[in-house]
Structure formats: C-alpha cells, structure tokens
Write a protein that holds these residues in place. Structure first.
Motif, PDB file in Angstrom:
ATOM      1  N   ASN A 129       0.824  -1.212   0.000  1.00 49.20           N
ATOM      2  CA  ASN A 129       0.000   0.000   0.000  1.00 49.20           C
ATOM      3  C   ASN A 129       0.858   1.261   0.000  1.00 49.20           C
ATOM      4  O   ASN A 129       0.522   2.260  -0.652  1.00 49.20           O
ATOM      5  N   LEU A 130       1.962   1.231   0.738  1.00 53.90           N
ATOM      6  CA  LEU A 130       2.826   2.406   0.825  1.00 53.90           C
ATOM      7  C   LEU A 130       3.465   2.723  -0.525  1.00 53.90           C
ATOM      8  O   LEU A 130       3.503   3.875  -0.962  1.00 53.90           O
ATOM      9  N   LYS A 131       3.986   1.698  -1.200  1.00 51.36           N
ATOM     10  CA  LYS A 131       4.592   1.923  -2.509  1.00 51.36           C
ATOM     11  C   LYS A 131       3.529   2.341  -3.519  1.00 51.36           C
ATOM     12  O   LYS A 131       3.788   3.192  -4.384  1.00 51.36           O
ATOM     13  N   PHE A 132       2.340   1.757  -3.430  1.00 53.55           N
ATOM     14  CA  PHE A 132       1.269   2.132  -4.346  1.00 53.55           C
ATOM     15  C   PHE A 132       0.920   3.609  -4.200  1.00 53.55           C
ATOM     16  O   PHE A 132       0.700   4.305  -5.200  1.00 53.55           O
ATOM     17  N   LEU A 133       0.873   4.106  -2.976  1.00 57.07           N
ATOM     18  CA  LEU A 133       0.590   5.520  -2.759  1.00 57.07           C
ATOM     19  C   LEU A 133       1.639   6.390  -3.446  1.00 57.07           C
ATOM     20  O   LEU A 133       1.310   7.386  -4.102  1.00 57.07           O
TER      21      LEU A 133
END
Length: 238
Positions: free
Chosen positions: A79-83
């Motif tokens: 989720n962090l990389k996707f953001l």
C-alpha cells in the motif's frame, strides 16, 4: 528528470492529436502501452476519448480505476509503494513528507482504492497543474519544500516499474540508508554507515508511520540491524 512539452487536447482536437494524447496518458500512468488483452478492457473509454465524448481528465479518472492499472500497480505492490506511485502517475511528483502519506494512506484504507484515485484526480492540485485537458506529466515546481523532495521526485519520475522494488517508497529507503537501485534493497557496507545516514528524527517519523501503515509490510523490509537502530531511536525518544 526529463521534462517534455505538456500534451493538451480540447474539443476541437483532431483524431491524430487525441491518439498522441492517449499514448502519452498510458506512458505517464501505466508506464507503458497496454497489452492487447488490456486494450479489450479499455475499448469503451478509448473510443469515448478518441471520439471526443470525454476529455483527458475524465479518461485519466476512469483509467486509474480500471483493472489494467490496478492489476499492474495496486495488486502487486505494498500500500505504501502504491501511494507513492499514485503521486507519480496522477500528480507528477513524489510525496513531500510523512504527513502527506499518512493522510492518503488513511483514505486508501477507509475509502478504498478507487475513491483514492478519484480524490487525487479531483484535487485542487491536479486542477491547477493539469486542468481538464492536459495530460499529467512530471512537474518541476519553482521551489520544493526541501532538497530531499526534489531528489525523491527525480528518482521516482525516472524509475521504471519495479526497478527499486515494490514494497518500500523512496522516502523511506533513503532515510534507512538502503541502496535499492537494483530493485532489491541492500545495507550499506557497515553498521556505522546506517547510523550516520539515518538521523534520529527521521527514525522517529518512520516509527510514527508504523501506527498508520500495516506493520508487517514495513517491518518485513527491514534487516535485523535496522530494527535494532529503530529500537534505539524509540528508547531515546521516549
């Protein structure tokens, strides 16, 4: 970072101009052109865009919620990389600080991925930067909040899919003193290098992020040495 002349269309644009804009949208948001099977899923919105039924902003909004985009980035990354990738694709820059990531992480968790995309494309920042007719692209503001934001935006906008991994955003691997250019993060040569490349205040910010992000996603990217450094910073900050 390579900046090109922004691509813009309007209601009087020719079919050729719209085809060029469509190509640029895919390069910016998908980072490649769609495969044949993906184009089948995108056929309706492609036709609407090429026949002037919808504009750039509407196409970007619908494409960002499509399975080709989500399959490429959302389902295959943390989720962090996707953001971070969403900031790159839709706003043309890297996240500026931890607080900005926390706000959007909260939106992702509580509103869902499609609403997150809508919020970004409907944001005031997107409207000021691209309006309704300009294809999103890497931006070069007149000033940045810090040299790190400038550097991270350059790194992010120039990287290819998965080049620096799919788990840890640039903001964090730089603060943790990791070398991630190969797609796999490596420690500096010595433990002392870690201590000198990671300021205590940065470590404290990473720790605060753990309160908002799934701990298993963040902690699995850390080595035993890095976890020890984090523990020391936590003890000193309490």
């Amino acid at each position: 970072m390579t900046f090109t002349q922004p691509t813009t269309t309007n209601h009087s644009s020719s079919l050729k101009d719209r085809e060029i804009a469509l190509h640029q949208i895919y390069q910016q948001i998908l980072e490649r052109q769609p495969y044949g099977c993906e184009r089948t899923l995108l056929a309706t919105i492609e036709k609407d865009f090429l026949t002037n039924k919808i504009g750039v902003k509407r196409f970007v909004k619908e494409f960002g919620q499509s399975e080709p985009y989500l399959n490429t980035f959302y389902y295959t990354t943390s989720n962090l990389k996707f953001l971070e990738l969403c900031f790159k694709h839709f706003l043309g820059r890297a996240p500026q600080h931890h607080a900005e990531i926390r706000v959007h992480f909260d939106r992702l968790v509580h509103k869902g991925v499609k609403q997150l995309i809508l919020d970004l494309v409907d944001s005031e920042e997107y409207l000021k930067a691209f309006g309704c007719f300009t294809v999103p692209h890497p931006r070069q503001p007149n000033c940045y909040l810090s040299p790190n934001v400038y550097l991270e935006s350059n790194l992010l906008n120039e990287e290819q899919i998965g080049r620096r991994g799919r788990s840890l955003p640039t903001l964090y691997w730089r603060q943790l003193g990791l070398h991630c250019d190969s797609g796999v993060c490596h420690l500096p040569e010595t433990y002392e290098d870690i201590q000198t490349t990671m300021a205590q205040e940065d470590l404290s910010q990473v720790f605060k992020l753990l309160q908002y992000a799934p701990a298993e996603q963040v902690l699995t990217t850390l080595s035993p040495q890095q976890k020890a450094v984090l523990r020391q910073a936590i003890i000193k900050s309490t």
